[in-house]
Scaffold this active site. Structure first.
Site, PDB file in Angstrom:
ATOM      1  N   HIS A   1       1.164  -1.414  -0.051  1.00  0.00           N
ATOM      2  CA  HIS A   1      -0.076   0.180   0.031  1.00  0.00           C
ATOM      3  C   HIS A   1       0.666   1.239  -0.152  1.00  0.00           C
ATOM      4  CE1 HIS A   1      -4.111  -1.186  -0.603  1.00  0.00           C
ATOM      5  NE2 HIS A   1      -3.342  -2.344   0.648  1.00  0.00           N
TER       6      HIS A   1
ATOM      7  N   ARG B   1     -12.994   0.540  -5.265  1.00  0.00           N
ATOM      8  CA  ARG B   1     -11.992   0.261  -3.930  1.00  0.00           C
ATOM      9  C   ARG B   1     -12.809   0.561  -2.765  1.00  0.00           C
ATOM     10  NH1 ARG B   1      -6.454   0.850  -5.511  1.00  0.00           N
ATOM     11  NH2 ARG B   1      -4.928  -1.322  -5.652  1.00  0.00           N
TER      12      ARG B   1
ATOM     13  N   ARG C   1     -16.047  -2.220  -7.074  1.00  0.00           N
ATOM     14  CA  ARG C   1     -15.439  -3.677  -7.166  1.00  0.00           C
ATOM     15  C   ARG C   1     -16.046  -3.792  -5.560  1.00  0.00           C
ATOM     16  NH1 ARG C   1      -9.375  -4.900  -5.727  1.00  0.00           N
ATOM     17  NH2 ARG C   1     -10.526  -3.571  -3.671  1.00  0.00           N
TER      18      ARG C   1
ATOM     19  N   CYS D   1      -6.052  -4.042 -13.827  1.00  0.00           N
ATOM     20  CA  CYS D   1      -6.176  -2.630 -12.171  1.00  0.00           C
ATOM     21  C   CYS D   1      -5.298  -2.668 -11.177  1.00  0.00           C
ATOM     22  CB  CYS D   1      -8.101  -2.675 -12.420  1.00  0.00           C
ATOM     23  SG  CYS D   1      -7.891  -4.424 -10.836  1.00  0.00           S
TER      24      CYS D   1
HETATM   25  C1  PEP Z   1      -4.986  -6.388  -7.443  1.00  0.00           C
HETATM   26  O1  PEP Z   1      -4.444  -6.846  -6.433  1.00  0.00           O
HETATM   27  O2  PEP Z   1      -4.502  -6.445  -7.730  1.00  0.00           O
HETATM   28  C2  PEP Z   1      -5.912  -5.483  -6.998  1.00  0.00           C
HETATM   29  C3  PEP Z   1      -5.701  -4.223  -8.050  1.00  0.00           C
HETATM   30  O3  PEP Z   1      -7.019  -5.196  -5.469  1.00  0.00           O
HETATM   31  P1  PEP Z   1      -6.392  -4.256  -3.890  1.00  0.00           P
HETATM   32  O4  PEP Z   1      -4.283  -3.977  -4.656  1.00  0.00           O
HETATM   33  O5  PEP Z   1      -7.002  -3.453  -4.202  1.00  0.00           O
HETATM   34  O6  PEP Z   1      -5.950  -6.111  -3.949  1.00  0.00           O
HETATM   35 MG    MG Z   2      -5.752  -7.111  -4.751  1.00  0.00          MG
END
Ligand code: PEP
Ligand code: MG
Length: 561
Positions: free
Chosen positions: A187, A288, A324, A486
């Site tokens: 993150h 998200r 999502r 994505c």
């Molecule tokens: C991913 O896993 O690539 C995604 C887009 O979801 P997140 O990063 O929110 O887990």
């Molecule tokens: Mg993911």
């Protein structure tokens, strides 16, 4: 010159001084007693003084803040001197408990009581826990937890950042992010790209940098250098010049020969969506939804959800918005869905799987999305995260139909879904590759672990082969159903070209990356992109794949990427 090297996850070059993110406050040991030289009156006085300091600090921040964060800070400041919180702690001190342990325990009881009250009060439980950690830090004489406050801009150095840190990160103050942990899909990387901040993750040793040390950060090369000189200053100046010449995204993603690849935005709510629309995003490829409710202890009501989703839809009239459903768990825990005692949260009940343990939340969310979509100017698609089987895809599509949502899809984040993409696409209308999780599960490497950052690269040929297989699944299925990306891979302008060469139909990314991805994509024809995809697929490892493709894209040098 002392150098640190890690993984560059968000381009940009900058010089600034370091501020370390304080370590999270550890729990005072159970049963900790006050020292024999301290009286209960003295311990009580210290506790009251510490709570006053914390309250004043939070009030000061509230005065400088605006909007929602002002309200939250004001409420938290009130908590710091809450009579119930302090009274319960004072009682414990009278029995010989240390001031730190006393406030810790009384904070826990108050938080539990608020939690049990539900609704707005339950959401304040998090504030109480924040306040007690601040008071303990003050009693120990260590810096308060969270992103440091400073009047001067600084380079934030941390072990890793959590999604919740985004709320308190002031982009006007933070010049760059450097972490010792975290991987390219962590993150920290996502936050840095969303804010357009240069960032280096998985750089061992940076925890030792002393506050105030001047460093040069290169977010493309993944390097941090102490006490930069004239060379580094020239590199920063060249970057600023290149950034100026990068044209704003013109709103049409395509290759040089006109093969259209819509460039969409990843957003966490209405504020992001409005910004993304301004930056030319051709729609939203990933909303998200858990980001709308990260601060919540309780499930948001349907009405609250409708307001949150409609704010995003309204920003994209006539355009696609892919919502999502809640992806709670692992790196994004939501108190009302996540069991925090699981031994392996990434392999546990997360994403779509929470419907097994907490049935009803998903159904209500789909109702909210359908309600928000009614009479909405946007074209609303909906997808589930963490789908692993054909049956899950079919069940999700059925739930969407019942809710009145017409375009159901699923994310391909688990290798099993890539392997069975043809059959999954027999059940749903589209798939979207979540390359962040797809990489973590393909390589069996936790995306948050800096030590495994090299494994955790979407350039890994194994990951690229699974992407190719997913596209092949769509072709085999025969209805030309869209396969988007994505994950963060789509925000890397070099990898984006490879993804298009592999046959991906849309790319969704943080809006800040649109112009760089758009510019590099326009510099190649579709056939060239296919050739570069083959070069990457046949590479021996992730580094070789990246190096090979970079060498074929002269535009990168011009754009300073
Ligand atoms: C991913 O896993 O690539 C995604 C887009 O979801 P997140 O990063 O929110 O887990
Ligand atoms: Mg993911």
């Amino acid at each position: 010159m002392q150098n640190f090297s890690g993984v560059g996850v968000s381009p940009g070059r900058i010089i600034g001084s370091v501020r370390q993110m304080p370590k999270p406050v550890s729990e005072p040991p159970v049963g900790e007693r006050m020292s024999s030289s301290t009286t209960a009156d003295e311990a009580t006085a210290s506790l009251r003084a510490a709570s006053k300091v914390v309250q004043a600090e939070l009030q000061g921040r509230a005065a400088a803040a605006t909007g929602a964060s002002k309200a939250v800070l004001e409420a938290t400041a009130l908590m710091a001197a809450d009579p119930m919180l302090i009274k319960a702690a004072v009682k414990l001190i009278a029995t010989g408990t240390s001031a730190e342990r006393a406030i810790w325990e009384s904070g826990a009881s108050v938080a539990e009581m608020l939690h049990n009250l539900g609704g707005y009060m339950a959401d304040r439980a998090t504030d109480v826990l924040d306040v007690r950690a601040r008071i303990v830090a003050e009693l120990r004489g260590v810096p308060a937890p969270g992103i440091p406050q400073s009047t001067e801009p600084f380079i934030l150095v941390a072990e890793d950042l959590a999604p919740a840190d985004t709320a308190t990160l002031d982009p006007a103050k933070v010049l760059a992010l450097v972490t010792s942990g975290g991987g390219p899909q962590s993150h920290t990387a996502i936050i840095a790209r969303a804010l357009g901040l240069p960032a280096v993750v998985a750089a061992p040793g940076v925890d030792e940098l002393v506050d105030g040390t001047e460093v040069y950060v290169d977010g493309a090369a993944g390097t941090v250098s102490v006490n930069p000189g004239a060379d580094e200053q020239a590199l920063v100046a060249a970057w600023l010049l290149a950034a100026e010449t990068l044209a704003v995204f013109d709103g049409t993603g395509s290759t040089a020969d006109g093969h259209l690849v819509p460039l969409l935005a990843n957003v966490g709510g209405a504020v992001d969506a409005v910004k993304a629309a301004e930056l030319g995003a051709q729609g939203v490829g990933l909303l998200r939804t858990e980001f709308c409710f990260l601060e919540r202890d309780t499930e948001p009501t349907i009405d609250e959800q409708v307001v949150a989703y409609r704010g995003v839809f309204d920003a994209f009239p006539g355009k696609k918005v892919v919502v999502r459903t809640l992806d709670a768990g692992a790196d994004k825990p939501l108190p009302f869905l996540t069991d925090t005692t699981e031994p392996n949260p990434s392999l546990g009940v997360r994403g779509y799987r929470t419907d097994l343990t907490t049935p009803g939340v998903l159904k209500r969310q789909l109702t909210a999305i359908a309600t928000a979509a009614t009479d909405s100017p946007a074209e609303v698609w909906v997808m589930a995260p963490m789908i692993a089987t054909v049956d899950e895809a079919a069940d999700f599509a059925a739930m969407c139909r019942v809710a009145g949502l017409k375009i159901p899809g699923v994310m391909v984040e688990v290798p099993s879904a890539a392997l069975l993409a043809d059959r999954i696409l027999g059940e749903v209308d589209f798939v979207s590759l979540g390359t962040n999780d797809l990489t973590q599960y393909t390589m069996a490497a936790d995306r948050q672990l800096g030590t495994l950052a090299a494994l955790n690269s979407p350039w890994q040929p194994a990951v690229l082969h699974l992407i190719k297989l997913t596209v092949a699944g769509s072709i085999a299925q025969g209805k030309n159903k869209p396969v988007g990306v994505c994950g963060e891979a789509a925000a890397d302008p070099v990898l984006a070209v490879v993804l298009v060469g592999l046959g991906v139909s849309t790319l969704s990314m943080t809006a800040r990356s649109l112009s760089a991805v758009g510019a590099v994509l326009k510099s190649v024809t579709l056939d060239e992109a296919k050739r570069l995809a083959e070069l990457a697929l046949s590479a021996r490892n992730a580094d070789e794949a990246r190096t090979r493709v970079r060498a074929e894209l002269p535009i990168l040098e011009k754009l300073g990427l």
